[in-house]
Scaffold this active site. Structure first.
Site, PDB file in Angstrom:
ATOM      1  N   ASN A 147      41.877  34.193  42.129  1.00  0.00           N
ATOM      2  CA  ASN A 147      41.976  34.965  43.341  1.00  0.00           C
ATOM      3  C   ASN A 147      41.416  34.191  44.369  1.00  0.00           C
ATOM      4  OD1 ASN A 147      42.051  37.521  42.047  1.00  0.00           O
ATOM      5  ND2 ASN A 147      40.038  37.209  40.878  1.00  0.00           N
ATOM      6  N   CYS A 169      46.878  40.108  36.554  1.00  0.00           N
ATOM      7  CA  CYS A 169      45.369  40.515  36.509  1.00  0.00           C
ATOM      8  C   CYS A 169      45.069  41.631  35.478  1.00  0.00           C
ATOM      9  CB  CYS A 169      45.078  41.097  37.892  1.00  0.00           C
ATOM     10  SG  CYS A 169      43.317  41.460  38.079  1.00  0.00           S
ATOM     11  N   HIS A 170      44.161  41.279  35.108  1.00  0.00           N
ATOM     12  CA  HIS A 170      43.789  42.387  33.943  1.00  0.00           C
ATOM     13  C   HIS A 170      43.187  44.014  34.364  1.00  0.00           C
ATOM     14  CE1 HIS A 170      42.536  38.321  32.464  1.00  0.00           C
ATOM     15  NE2 HIS A 170      43.359  38.674  31.540  1.00  0.00           N
ATOM     16  N   HIS A 199      42.899  44.711  42.960  1.00  0.00           N
ATOM     17  CA  HIS A 199      41.435  44.841  42.793  1.00  0.00           C
ATOM     18  C   HIS A 199      41.075  46.287  43.560  1.00  0.00           C
ATOM     19  CE1 HIS A 199      39.921  40.874  41.117  1.00  0.00           C
ATOM     20  NE2 HIS A 199      40.720  41.425  40.321  1.00  0.00           N
TER      21      HIS A 199
END
Length: 429
Positions: A147, A169-170, A199
């Protein structure tokens, strides 16, 4: 077989998770696993761990370790990036200095002053890596975990000749599982469409066999006061779609929460929590070193990491739909063309193929643009050596601008640049 390179392999817990997948997915047993880190001690730990795992499973996979990045990536098929430039000391700086100015953060790795400075110290490393790949492994696929995700891949595809970069990304997968659990429907039976900025993506479609599940979710929320005291539910109720990021993380991308004591209390926002997590990671590393030295080894537990699944799909032709962070280029028509956006991607032998979303609901695109504006200015600051753009990024950051006047933001930026010193790009320090 595939040559798979780990950049920042000294993050041993994360490396272990990906290795656990790669070494247990059928068809990847003969891969060459190449570990790189600039910290020789951590690299040695990662190498010992990888060799133990290969021997423990009785596989023909090969393991290499290099402190020289160019030697590691030469001829690579896949490169998994997990660097943390500056380590725990830099992360602590990202929290402690802003806190003295009254600026609250929770994770500080994606947006905000912490995210800006994490990007500034990471982008020079990523530009160097992108240039190495363009020369030494032009057909490789770079899978980035580091990130801030909306900034790092963008810096590679804008700042180097290398373009084949995908951020993983999870958050989308975790959110989809969470929502399916809340409404009581198996996740593999739910139709999801999720897109936006990493995000700060949103679940645009949430249905089961043609039935919209959002009304069911509304009923669940209405009956659960604890759910109502979360930032992501508040954001859903105000903007109309469920966000992908956790409440503690999502709160720091917005102007409405961390500035206000009552909101921090109401939504139970854990200020500074990432420092605690980072300290725990240091303890985990020391425990891994101890276990390896004692001959105890580590647990090999498949984690279904996205990078592992992407590599497996490309190598074996196993078709999957996964979310990736890629150059927009019209995938989301009401977000900037050059932005790095998160969209569903089909992955098979043809590689990672992003899905076109079209226009997002206008209120969501507008919110994403406040997020992406900060990222664009930060990337430009790093690539062009523009210190003034660092100020611009911080002034436009939603949390900083809600908390501090312009003069104090400028003073904070100056102190942060001085504190990070040589980790800052040329022209900024």
């Amino acid at each position: 077989m595939a040559r798979i390179v780990f950049i920042g392999a000294g993050s041993v817990e994360f490396t272990k998770n990906i290795l656990s997948d790669l070494l247990t997915l059928p068809g990847l047993e003969e891969s060459t696993l190449v570990l790189h880190d600039i910290d020789a001690e951590r690299l040695a730990t990662a190498e010992a761990m990888a060799r133990w795992m290969v021997d423990h499973l009785g596989l023909p996979a090969r393991v290499e370790a290099h402190t020289d990045r160019r030697a590691a990536v030469d001829g690579a098929d896949y490169v998994i990036n997990e660097v943390a430039v500056g380590g725990f000391a830099a992360t602590r700086t990202d929290f402690e200095i802003p806190a003295r100015y009254g600026l609250r953060q929770t994770i500080a790795d994606t947006l905000g002053v912490g995210g800006i400075f994490r990007a500034l110290r990471t982008i020079p490393v990523m530009v160097a890596l992108g240039n190495d790949l363009a020369e030494l492994a032009p057909d490789a696929l770079l899978l980035n975990y580091t990130n801030p995700m909306a900034m790092i891949p963008r810096a590679v595809y804008e700042g180097t000749p290398f373009r084949n970069v995908v951020g993983v990304c999870h958050s989308v997968r975790d959110t989809q599982a969470r929502l399916a659990g809340l409404v009581g429907v198996p996740a593999d039976e739910v139709a999801f469409v999720t897109a936006g900025a990493n995000h700060q993506a949103f679940v645009l479609e949430f249905s089961h066999r043609g039935r919209d599940l959002y009304p069911v979710l509304d009923e669940v929320i209405e009956k659960d006061p604890e759910l109502q005291r979360t930032v992501r539910v508040e954001l859903y109720r105000r903007f109309g779609r469920f966000p992908t990021e956790s409440s503690e993380h999502g709160s720091e991308y917005l102007p409405w929460f961390l500035r206000h004591d009552d909101q921090v209390e109401k939504f139970r926002i854990p200020v500074g929590v990432y420092l605690e997590w980072s300290a725990e990671n240091l303890d985990t590393y020391e425990e891994t070193r101890r276990r390896l030295a004692a001959g105890e080894g580590v647990e090999v537990k498949p984690e279904n990491e996205l990078a592992s699944e992407i590599i497996h799909s490309i190598e074996t032709g196993t078709r999957r739909v996964l979310h990736g962070n890629v150059r927009n280029g019209g995938l989301i028509t009401n977000l900037p063309e050059d932005a790095c956006v998160e969209v569903p991607c089909v992955v098979d032998r043809a590689g990672v193929q992003p899905t076109r979303i079209g226009a997002m609901p206008p209120q969501l695109a507008a919110l994403n643009r406040t997020f992406l504006n900060v990222g664009e200015l930060t990337v430009r600051a790093a690539l062009e050596g523009r210190r003034d753009h660092v100020y611009h990024a911080a002034m436009l950051d939603p949390n900083a601008s809600a908390t501090l006047p312009l003069e104090r933001i400028g003073e904070l930026v100056d102190e942060m640049i001085a504190a990070h010193g040589d980790l800052m790009p040329e022209g900024i320090r």
